[in-house]
Design a protein around this motif. Structure first.
Motif, PDB file in Angstrom:
ATOM      1  N   GLN A  37       5.612  19.445   9.875  1.00 15.53           N
ATOM      2  CA  GLN A  37       4.571  18.709   9.095  1.00 15.53           C
ATOM      3  C   GLN A  37       4.153  19.963   8.099  1.00 15.53           C
ATOM      4  OE1 GLN A  37       3.419  16.283   7.840  1.00 15.53           O
ATOM      5  NE2 GLN A  37       1.061  16.246   7.859  1.00 15.53           N
ATOM      6  N   ASN A  38       4.102  19.534   6.919  1.00 14.57           N
ATOM      7  CA  ASN A  38       3.780  20.432   5.633  1.00 14.57           C
ATOM      8  C   ASN A  38       2.233  20.491   5.219  1.00 14.57           C
ATOM      9  OD1 ASN A  38       3.079  18.265   4.136  1.00 14.57           O
ATOM     10  ND2 ASN A  38       5.012  18.476   2.566  1.00 14.57           N
ATOM     11  N   ASN A  45      -1.215  10.031   5.261  1.00 16.02           N
ATOM     12  CA  ASN A  45      -2.491   9.097   4.606  1.00 16.02           C
ATOM     13  C   ASN A  45      -3.690   9.065   5.429  1.00 16.02           C
ATOM     14  OD1 ASN A  45      -1.216   9.459   2.231  1.00 16.02           O
ATOM     15  ND2 ASN A  45      -0.171   7.427   2.211  1.00 16.02           N
ATOM     16  N   TRP A  53      -7.715   4.055   5.925  1.00 14.64           N
ATOM     17  CA  TRP A  53      -7.807   3.575   7.025  1.00 14.64           C
ATOM     18  C   TRP A  53      -6.479   2.858   7.599  1.00 14.64           C
ATOM     19  CZ3 TRP A  53     -12.714   1.217   4.470  1.00 14.64           C
ATOM     20  CH2 TRP A  53     -12.052   0.094   3.753  1.00 14.64           C
ATOM     21  N   CYS A  55      -4.273   0.350   8.723  1.00 16.98           N
ATOM     22  CA  CYS A  55      -4.010  -1.294   8.848  1.00 16.98           C
ATOM     23  C   CYS A  55      -2.519  -1.225   9.461  1.00 16.98           C
ATOM     24  CB  CYS A  55      -4.088  -1.705   7.449  1.00 16.98           C
ATOM     25  SG  CYS A  55      -5.412  -1.542   6.543  1.00 16.98           S
ATOM     26  N   VAL A 113       9.617  21.512   4.571  1.00 10.96           N
ATOM     27  CA  VAL A 113      10.932  21.403   4.449  1.00 10.96           C
ATOM     28  C   VAL A 113      11.350  21.102   3.095  1.00 10.96           C
ATOM     29  CG1 VAL A 113      12.979  20.271   5.359  1.00 10.96           C
ATOM     30  CG2 VAL A 113      11.109  20.662   6.989  1.00 10.96           C
ATOM     31  N   ARG A 381       4.619  -0.975   4.505  1.00 12.75           N
ATOM     32  CA  ARG A 381       4.157   0.409   4.172  1.00 12.75           C
ATOM     33  C   ARG A 381       2.910   0.620   4.946  1.00 12.75           C
ATOM     34  NH1 ARG A 381       0.290   0.102   0.023  1.00 12.75           N
ATOM     35  NH2 ARG A 381      -0.388  -1.818  -0.575  1.00 12.75           N
ATOM     36  N   MET A 383       0.095   1.349   7.690  1.00 13.55           N
ATOM     37  CA  MET A 383       0.315   2.769   8.727  1.00 13.55           C
ATOM     38  C   MET A 383       0.612   2.218  10.181  1.00 13.55           C
ATOM     39  SD  MET A 383      -1.923   5.901   7.031  1.00 13.55           S
ATOM     40  CE  MET A 383      -3.108   4.858   6.568  1.00 13.55           C
TER      41      MET A 383
HETATM   42  C1  LIG Z   1      -4.731   5.040  -1.373  1.00 13.94           C
HETATM   43  C2  LIG Z   1      -3.783   4.324  -0.417  1.00 13.94           C
HETATM   44  C3  LIG Z   1      -4.257   3.241   0.363  1.00 13.94           C
HETATM   45  C4  LIG Z   1      -3.499   2.554   1.138  1.00 13.94           C
HETATM   46  N1  LIG Z   1      -4.233   1.611   1.923  1.00 13.94           N
HETATM   47  C5  LIG Z   1      -3.625   1.347   3.067  1.00 13.94           C
HETATM   48  C6  LIG Z   1      -4.362   0.700   4.123  1.00 13.94           C
HETATM   49  O1  LIG Z   1      -5.606   0.690   3.832  1.00 13.94           O
HETATM   50  N2  LIG Z   1      -4.029   0.736   5.345  1.00 13.94           N
HETATM   51  C7  LIG Z   1      -2.667   1.359   5.541  1.00 13.94           C
HETATM   52  O2  LIG Z   1      -2.347   1.248   6.911  1.00 13.94           O
HETATM   53  N3  LIG Z   1      -1.982   1.751   4.558  1.00 13.94           N
HETATM   54  C8  LIG Z   1      -2.320   1.694   3.672  1.00 13.94           C
HETATM   55  N4  LIG Z   1      -1.761   2.533   2.549  1.00 13.94           N
HETATM   56  C9  LIG Z   1      -0.061   2.865   2.764  1.00 13.94           C
HETATM   57  C10 LIG Z   1       0.096   4.092   3.981  1.00 13.94           C
HETATM   58  O3  LIG Z   1      -1.012   5.008   3.771  1.00 13.94           O
HETATM   59  C11 LIG Z   1       1.341   4.763   3.501  1.00 13.94           C
HETATM   60  O4  LIG Z   1       2.447   3.500   3.390  1.00 13.94           O
HETATM   61  C12 LIG Z   1       1.651   5.331   4.852  1.00 13.94           C
HETATM   62  O5  LIG Z   1       0.676   6.525   5.090  1.00 13.94           O
HETATM   63  C13 LIG Z   1       2.927   5.703   5.273  1.00 13.94           C
HETATM   64  O6  LIG Z   1       3.028   6.407   6.418  1.00 13.94           O
HETATM   65  P1  LIG Z   1       4.360   7.769   6.509  1.00 13.94           P
HETATM   66  O7  LIG Z   1       4.078   7.989   7.997  1.00 13.94           O
HETATM   67  O8  LIG Z   1       5.412   6.971   6.396  1.00 13.94           O
HETATM   68  O9  LIG Z   1       3.927   8.644   5.441  1.00 13.94           O
HETATM   69  P2  LIG Z   1       2.648   9.537   5.195  1.00 13.94           P
HETATM   70  O10 LIG Z   1       1.519   9.020   5.549  1.00 13.94           O
HETATM   71  O11 LIG Z   1       2.768   9.937   3.571  1.00 13.94           O
HETATM   72  O12 LIG Z   1       2.981  10.821   5.765  1.00 13.94           O
HETATM   73  C14 LIG Z   1       4.190  11.676   5.604  1.00 13.94           C
HETATM   74  C15 LIG Z   1       3.809  13.140   5.935  1.00 13.94           C
HETATM   75  O13 LIG Z   1       4.978  14.009   5.589  1.00 13.94           O
HETATM   76  C16 LIG Z   1       4.495  14.952   5.073  1.00 13.94           C
HETATM   77  N5  LIG Z   1       5.787  15.535   4.490  1.00 13.94           N
HETATM   78  C17 LIG Z   1       6.170  15.154   3.171  1.00 13.94           C
HETATM   79  N6  LIG Z   1       7.176  15.877   2.926  1.00 13.94           N
HETATM   80  C18 LIG Z   1       7.216  16.848   3.810  1.00 13.94           C
HETATM   81  C19 LIG Z   1       8.253  17.878   3.831  1.00 13.94           C
HETATM   82  N7  LIG Z   1       9.083  17.982   2.876  1.00 13.94           N
HETATM   83  N8  LIG Z   1       8.341  18.561   4.767  1.00 13.94           N
HETATM   84  C20 LIG Z   1       7.197  18.395   5.792  1.00 13.94           C
HETATM   85  N9  LIG Z   1       6.349  17.595   5.623  1.00 13.94           N
HETATM   86  C21 LIG Z   1       6.295  16.566   4.667  1.00 13.94           C
HETATM   87  C22 LIG Z   1       3.626  14.673   4.004  1.00 13.94           C
HETATM   88  O14 LIG Z   1       2.489  15.814   3.676  1.00 13.94           O
HETATM   89  C23 LIG Z   1       2.523  13.581   4.915  1.00 13.94           C
HETATM   90  O15 LIG Z   1       1.731  14.071   5.863  1.00 13.94           O
HETATM   91  C24 LIG Z   1      -2.262   3.177   1.527  1.00 13.94           C
HETATM   92  C25 LIG Z   1      -1.723   4.190   0.604  1.00 13.94           C
HETATM   93  C26 LIG Z   1      -2.477   4.919  -0.173  1.00 13.94           C
HETATM   94  C27 LIG Z   1      -1.952   6.140  -0.954  1.00 13.94           C
END
Ligand SMILES: Cc1cc2nc3c(=O)[nH]c(=O)nc-3n(C[C@H](O)[C@H](O)[C@H](O)COP(=O)(O)OP(=O)(O)OC[C@H]3O[C@@H](n4cnc5c(N)ncnc54)[C@H](O)[C@@H]3O)c2cc1C
Length: 754
Positions: A37-38, A45, A53, A55, A113, A381, A383
């Motif tokens: 994790q970077n 998020n 939060w 959802c 990465v 999308r 979480m």
């Molecule tokens: C402002 C906002 C509001 C939203 N509203 C909601 C909501 O109310 N409720 C909800 O559930 N979802 C909501 N979403 C959507 C949700 O947050 C994302 O779709 C979700 O976080 C995706 O989860 P993930 O684990 O795929 O990615 P992420 O949460 O983006 O996590 C990916 C992680 O990988 C890390 N990473 C990236 N590249 C690398 C790399 N090369 N090497 C190592 N680590 C890396 C990142 O730093 C990050 O920590 C919202 C998103 C935003 C931005």
């Protein structure tokens, strides 16, 4: 500077909720996992760095019985116990501890990465290594694994490996999606920074920075909702960058978002329109929360039509339930509502084929970068959905590593193993039953100390004037021969009631009308009125009983919740400003709302016996509501007397491991941060104290397990020494508040068969 080489079985890149759940699930299956994790914290998020939060399928209480189980469920329940106030730092800790508890995970924080080695031609790529730079430590670490999971959100790893992907919006013609634009483009959802404020208890002056935007020159004050005292994700609509490249323009986007935040705060503090003298800024995000970037192409691309039709897939491995939630390209500057929402009639299914790359043979993906169209991504999308997808992908990865097969081969040849493994972990695949041959409980006769055979909610609380249509949902297993309702009538009147089926067993909306009745009600208070609703469906299922509005009538809420029973009211009003959320109110899950009514059913009693709570349900293979509660429930418990469920076999069995799944009310909408608060720390229906006994050869009951202060849904007891017995009894001595003992599932395994 150091160069290092590590060789875990599986490397998970990205420590958002998708990556965390993928890593935990693979580690629990015995694989050595590197989680890379970077950032300095996990959670992506949802972490304290961004503060979105979490959802999921409940859609803030719109979908019924829809909360996630499995690892995401554990995180929700643990957070509710340790952090019901929604402190973002405590949420970080809950995730960190969940990862650290797994001895098979090596965690690499602050490790970015950005190098990937892969071989093979375009359709048969294989990742051979990924390399990360651990910031602050000058460590360059190369990871060589059999299987890789891209959980980075942005999809950098897959991109560098040559994985096929989509970016932007597909044309309507591509998948026949109503919400897709006519012509494809590169527009994505934008990024967001959030901020927290607090009352300092004394006046605080605010001088905005020179770059703060004058938001009165924008449509924000008119088109969006600004309130003093709001914090964090209330400001999800501070969104921008959808018309830019949300990765390469990240710095530009951050600066624009900062200028608007400081401008909004200037507006709140200095415009004179808000009571905000004592308010101050407590925290401002600096890491833009990214909503959308690459979506990898898998063997299946999930689309709007799959979501809305709730398409069933043979390879379903996860489920979601958030609306298709799309935002205007201009984000916070748009004249249009901040978001528009299309809801299915219930939860939808996610196939495994959307979780692995079509052309990189050893890469799976989880989170916002899975194989979905832009429109379908609008729901997958969120979480908690990313998290359950993560658990499914991590489980798939672990099985691939153990069997030495690719994800595609796993799909083609070992699908049942994947699904059954997920179910054993308490992950939910809606409508799929466990048929684990190794589970000895399935061969046992199940009996119980007592069983609830009728629904009787007789303790009246507040009245509910019947100014609008309402509905009562309850299980009809196998027959309903009338129902009584407790009500007041201010004059003699005729009450109309209708019994509808719900269509699909995972849905909780009226589908086909089965029975209508008109009932004459005489003036009076607190009277039990019989509704002549008779129904024997072809197979056991829920009835959705609509009680049409009647100004002369008031119903009574029950003072207690009841598993398997829900109520709804019909509403054509949006409970959130249309400027922020546009939900067409004719969508059944929106039209029939339970907002504010969870755990407060109407006083009612069924006039026929039900088998909906029978002890056989604990071994029937379902572990969440599906056309009925799918659990055992006792009669009301008597003080000092345990209630029990017993497994009896024809022959003695060697028993080494016992799985107990208690009821944590998956209808309760838990959230990690401050969106809303659930009042209890522990779900009242969860059994608190219990003992497991085995029947000895001499006919005595011997205690083999004793547990106190339980607050978990699924508990696995591994016995130090296997026992040999013809019967096991789970004695439930106390719950966390409910007057009924409840048990959803028992599994029993012999030695070496887990
Ligand atoms: C402002 C906002 C509001 C939203 N509203 C909601 C909501 O109310 N409720 C909800 O559930 N979802 C909501 N979403 C959507 C949700 O947050 C994302 O779709 C979700 O976080 C995706 O989860 P993930 O684990 O795929 O990615 P992420 O949460 O983006 O996590 C990916 C992680 O990988 C890390 N990473 C990236 N590249 C690398 C790399 N090369 N090497 C190592 N680590 C890396 C990142 O730093 C990050 O920590 C919202 C998103 C935003 C931005």
């Amino acid at each position: 500077m150091k160069h290092e080489l590590v060789k875990p079985d599986i490397t998970v890149i990205g420590g958002g909720l998708a990556g965390v759940c993928a890593a935990i699930s693979a580690a629990r299956l015995g694989q050595q996992v590197a989680l890379v994790q970077n950032r300095p914290v996990l959670g992506g998020n949802s972490s304290s760095e961004v503060r979105v939060w979490v959802c999921g399928a409940t859609a803030h209480g719109i979908n019924r019985y829809a909360r996630e189980t499995g690892i995401m469920g554990e995180l929700f329940v643990e957070n509710q116990y340790r952090n019901p106030e929604g402190n973002p730092y405590l949420w970080d800790l809950i995730i960190l501890e969940a990862v650290r508890t797994e001895s098979n995970i090596s965690l690499y924080l602050n490790t970015d990465v950005h190098e990937v080695e892969a071989t093979g031609d375009g359709d048969e790529r294989m990742i051979t290594s990924v390399t990360g730079w651990m910031m602050g430590s000058e460590r360059k670490i190369r990871f060589e694994s059999q299987i890789y999971l891209d959980c980075t959100g942005d999809g950098l790893v897959g991109f560098l490996a040559g994985a096929k992907f989509a970016l932007g919006r597909e044309a309507r013609s591509e998948y026949g999606e109503e919400w897709a634009p006519e012509v494809a483009d590169e527009i994505t959802l934008g990024s967001t920074l959030l901020f927290y404020t607090k009352d300092a208890g004394a006046p605080v002056r605010y001088i905005p920075p020179s770059f703060a935007k004058d938001i009165t020159q924008t449509s924000i004050p008119i088109r969006r909702v600004i309130r003093s005292g709001d914090s964090g994700c209330h400001y999800w609509w501070i969104e921008w960058g959808g018309e830019h490249d949300t990765v390469h323009d990240n710095e530009l986007i951050r600066d624009e978002l900062w200028s608007v935040i400081y401008g909004i705060w200037d507006y709140i503090k200095n415009s004179g329109k808000f009571d905000a003298d004592n308010m101050t800024l407590e925290w401002i995000g600096s890491l833009p929360g990214k909503r959308e970037y690459r979506r990898f192409t898998g063997d299946y691309v999930l689309t709007q039509n799959d979501i809305i039709s709730q398409r069933e897939f043979p390879d379903a491995v996860a489920f979601g339930g958030w609306s298709i939630d799309l935002h205007p390209p201009q984000g916070m500057y748009a004249e249009a509502s901040g978001s528009k929402h299309m809801h299915a009639d219930g939860v939808y299914h996610v196939p495994f084929r959307s979780l692995y790359s079509a052309n990189v043979r050893n890469m799976l993906m989880a989170g916002r970068d899975i194989s979905a169209s832009h429109v379908a991504f609008g729901t997958t999308r969120v979480m908690a959905t990313c998290a359950v997808i993560g658990e499914a992908a991590g489980t798939g990865a672990a099985l691939c590593a153990a069997m030495g097969v690719s994800p595609r081969e796993l799909y083609a040849r070992h699908l049942a193993v994947l699904q059954q493994t997920l179910l054993r972990q308490d992950a939910s695949i809606i409508g799929v039953r466990s048929h684990d041959e190794l589970d000895l409980a399935r061969r046992a006769k199940v009996t119980a100390s007592s069983t609830l055979t009728g629904i009787a909610l007789e303790q009246p609380g507040e009245t509910y004037p019947l100014g609008t249509d309402v509905a009562l949902l309850l299980p009809v297993h196998p027959v309903l021969s009338g129902l009584e309702l407790l009500l007041d009538a201010s004059s003699d009147t005729a009450l109309t009631v209708e019994l509808w089926d719900t269509g699909r067993k995972e849905n909780y909306v009226p589908h086909s009308l089965q029975v209508t009745a008109n009932v004459n009600v005489t003036t009076g208070t607190a009277q039990w009125v019989k509704l002549p609703l008779e129904w024997r469906p072809e197979e056991p299922q829920n009835a959705f009983i609509i009680i049409r509005s009647n100004k002369a009538v008031s119903l009574y809420h029950s003072t207690e919740a009841h598993s398997g029973v829900l109520i709804f009211f019909k509403t054509e009003e949006n409970h959130v400003s249309k400027n922020l959320e546009d939900h067409a109110t004719d969508q059944p899950v929106v039209l029939w709302s339970m907002q504010g009514l969870a755990r407060q059913p109407f006083c009612c009693r069924t006039l026929s016996e039900t088998t909906a709570y029978s002890p056989e349900n604990t071994v029937n293979g379902y572990h969440r509501p599906y056309g009925g509660p799918q659990q055992w429930m006792s009669q009301p418990m008597q003080s000092g007397q345990p209630e029990w469920v017993q497994l009896t076999w024809e022959e003695p069995q060697s028993l080494a491991e016992l799985h107990l799944t208690f009821n944590d009310d998956v209808n309760e909408d838990l959230v990690n941060l401050h969106h809303h608060h659930t009042t209890f720390r522990v779900m009242p229906e969860l059994v608190r104290n219990y003992r497991v006994e085995m029947l000895s050869q001499s006919g005595e009951w011997l205690e083999i397990i004793s547990a106190a202060e339980n607050r978990k849904r699924k508990v696995i007891h591994t016995l130090d020494t296997p026992v040999y017995s013809q019967a096991l009894r789970v004695n439930m001595d106390a719950t966390n508040g409910s007057k009924y003992a409840e048990l959803i599932e028992i599994r029993a395994y012999g030695e070496g068969t887990r």
